[in-house]
Structure formats: C-alpha cells, structure tokens
Write an enzyme that holds these catalytic residues in place. Structure first.
Site, PDB file in Angstrom:
ATOM      1  N   HIS A  62       4.068  -9.818   7.688  1.00 36.44           N
ATOM      2  CA  HIS A  62       1.587  -9.530   7.484  1.00 36.44           C
ATOM      3  C   HIS A  62       1.970  -8.804   6.023  1.00 36.44           C
ATOM      4  O   HIS A  62       2.661  -9.711   5.168  1.00 36.44           O
ATOM      5  CB  HIS A  62       2.494  -7.536   7.599  1.00 36.44           C
ATOM      6  N   ASP A  64       0.666  -7.703   3.869  1.00 33.19           N
ATOM      7  CA  ASP A  64       1.063  -7.103   2.924  1.00 33.19           C
ATOM      8  C   ASP A  64       2.131  -6.765   2.246  1.00 33.19           C
ATOM      9  O   ASP A  64       2.665  -6.041   1.410  1.00 33.19           O
ATOM     10  CB  ASP A  64       0.491  -5.301   3.237  1.00 33.19           C
ATOM     11  N   HIS A  65       3.136  -7.715   3.134  1.00 25.05           N
ATOM     12  CA  HIS A  65       4.500  -7.895   2.440  1.00 25.05           C
ATOM     13  C   HIS A  65       4.944  -8.875   1.723  1.00 25.05           C
ATOM     14  O   HIS A  65       5.741  -9.519   1.425  1.00 25.05           O
ATOM     15  CB  HIS A  65       5.526  -7.781   3.761  1.00 25.05           C
ATOM     16  N   HIS A 136       8.023  -3.116  15.458  1.00 27.83           N
ATOM     17  CA  HIS A 136       7.195  -3.574  14.906  1.00 27.83           C
ATOM     18  C   HIS A 136       6.192  -4.691  15.551  1.00 27.83           C
ATOM     19  O   HIS A 136       6.732  -4.687  16.620  1.00 27.83           O
ATOM     20  CB  HIS A 136       6.920  -4.254  13.865  1.00 27.83           C
TER      21      HIS A 136
HETATM   22 ZN   LIG Z   1       3.421  -3.208   5.861  1.00 26.53          ZN
HETATM   23 ZN   LIG Z   2       4.007  -4.576   8.768  1.00 25.31          ZN
END
Ligand SMILES: [Zn+2]
Ligand SMILES: [Zn+2]
Length: 244
Positions: A62, A64-65, A136
């Site tokens: 993702h 944000d990673h 997830h």
């Molecule tokens: Zn995240």
């Molecule tokens: Zn994530």
C-alpha cells in the site's frame, strides 16, 4: 535493540504523524521497516540518515508503506551511496520494476537488490526475522525479531497474530481508528483488546493512526485495557524505545 518510530500515521494526514516507517537497530545493524511518505524526512531528523539505511523490509505494498521508496533511492544516489536492498512479500520485485519503469532516469543509478519473502524464517540486514501473514486487504506480513520486537504491519486483530507476537518485549500494532468507526482490514481498539487479553507482552505500542483518533486516545486505551491489563501506549513519530 533500538526501535524508532519514524512514522506513526496512515494514508490520511494528521499534520503530525507521517506515514509508516520503523527503524530497527542492533549492534551496528540498521533496518528500515516500511517507507511511507515522510519517512525520508524522519530518517534525517532521527540522526540516522538515509545514507545509513541500505535495507528496507516492506510489510505490504500500500502507498502509505512504500511512497518514499523512490525518494529514498534518489537521496541515496545523490549522497554517493551505491546500493539498496528491498525485501518484501510476493510482488515486491514487480512493484520495484514498475516504479523504475515510470521513473526511467532512476534506473541504473543504484544497485537495487530485491528479495521476496514468504511467511516463515529468514535473515535480513543481519537480523533473524520471522514473518506471519496478517489479515488485510492485500497480502501483508507481520515481522518478529526474536523476543524483542514484533510489528503487526496493517492488520485486523486476530488470535493468530497475537499468538505470533506473544512473548515479545515490544509489540507495535495497527490501531487505525476508534471503536465507532466501521472498519475492516484494520482493528478497532475493542477487537485488539480482546485478542491481547491474557497475552504475555512487555509493552504494546499503537500505531498507523488515522486523524479519526486525534483527541480520542484515552477512550481507545480504555477500550483496550477493558480486556487487556498490560502496558499499552500510543507511539509517536521519532520516539525511540530500547529493549534488551
Ligand atoms: Zn497502511
Ligand atoms: Zn495497508
């Protein structure tokens, strides 16, 4: 071992917390876990610096990673460093190849080594690591470093992950939202508290915090500690925790 939270935020900015990044250091070894937006700045502020991070371990893909991966590559190249190792779950090779396809001028600037890992045991940057598949929306791995540190990555709270972390001195867990947000793929504090109940853990740090959590830390802690009587705290950007 020193664990430094570089980014304790998520995909929506709070203005205070950058996206996910955790620095793990022990006996001269340094490993960056995840590299979300802002992590490059935090690395510089931490005093460690991007020059000293030659290995990145990704929990999942993702944005944000991984958003600061290319900026990390470029900064290292500009600083005269010549390599970066990127380790992550299946698909990491395709991700890095695709990023470098878009930013063609970054190809061949650094020697980039990519290694894909699966749940189980492996070594990265000199650390012995165990990986465990989380719950997830995309494949995501939690990572455990002996009895010292476990990071959940992004995940719902569930017994398998709590079992995986049990016995850790430090357990950093996704706690994205307060209880009244209807959420999947991340835990609520109540669900996290229920899964932590009765576990032996040194200290739990809550991270991956959305803006929804601002001003609601007390009630989130109360929700967790209604089930779990251990030490639970909110992680902060640039906070370092030492464990032996
Ligand atoms: Zn995240
Ligand atoms: Zn994530």
């Amino acid at each position: 071992m020193r664990i430094t939270f570089l980014g304790t935020g998520s995909a929506m900015p709070t203005g205070e917390r950058f996206q996910t990044g955790i620095l793990v250091q022990e006996d001269g070894r340094t490993l960056l876990i995840d590299c979300g937006a802002g992590v490059l700045q935090r690395l510089q502020q931490s005093g460690v610096g991007y020059e000293n991070v030659s290995t990145v371990l990704l929990t999942h893909h993702h944005l944000d990673h991984v958003a600061d991966l290319l900026p990390l590559m470029k900064a290292r190249w500009l600083a005269g460093e010549d390599h970066l190792e990127i380790v992550g779950p299946q698909g990491t090779k395709a991700l890095v190849d695709d990023l470098l396809d878009v930013y063609e001028y970054m190809q061949d600037k650094l020697e980039v080594q990519v290694r894909e890992v699966v749940p189980g045991e492996f070594t990265v940057a000199g650390f012995d690591v165990s990986a465990y598949e989380t719950r997830h929306s995309v494949p995501c791995l939690a990572y455990r470093f002996g009895d010292l540190f476990t990071f959940s990555g992004d995940s719902e709270a569930f017994a398998g992950l709590a079992n995986f972390a049990e016995g850790s001195a430090i357990f950093a867990h996704d706690c994205s939202f307060p209880d009244d947000v209807d959420v999947s793929n991340h835990p609520t504090p109540d669900a996290l508290g229920r899964e932590l109940a009765g576990r032996e853990l040194g200290r739990v740090y809550l991270t991956h915090l959305y803006p929804h959590t601002e001003g609601r830390h007390d009630e989130m802690l109360e929700s967790i500690t209604a089930h779990y009587d251990g030490d639970v705290r909110f992680a902060e950007d640039l906070q370092t925790v030492s464990v032996e």
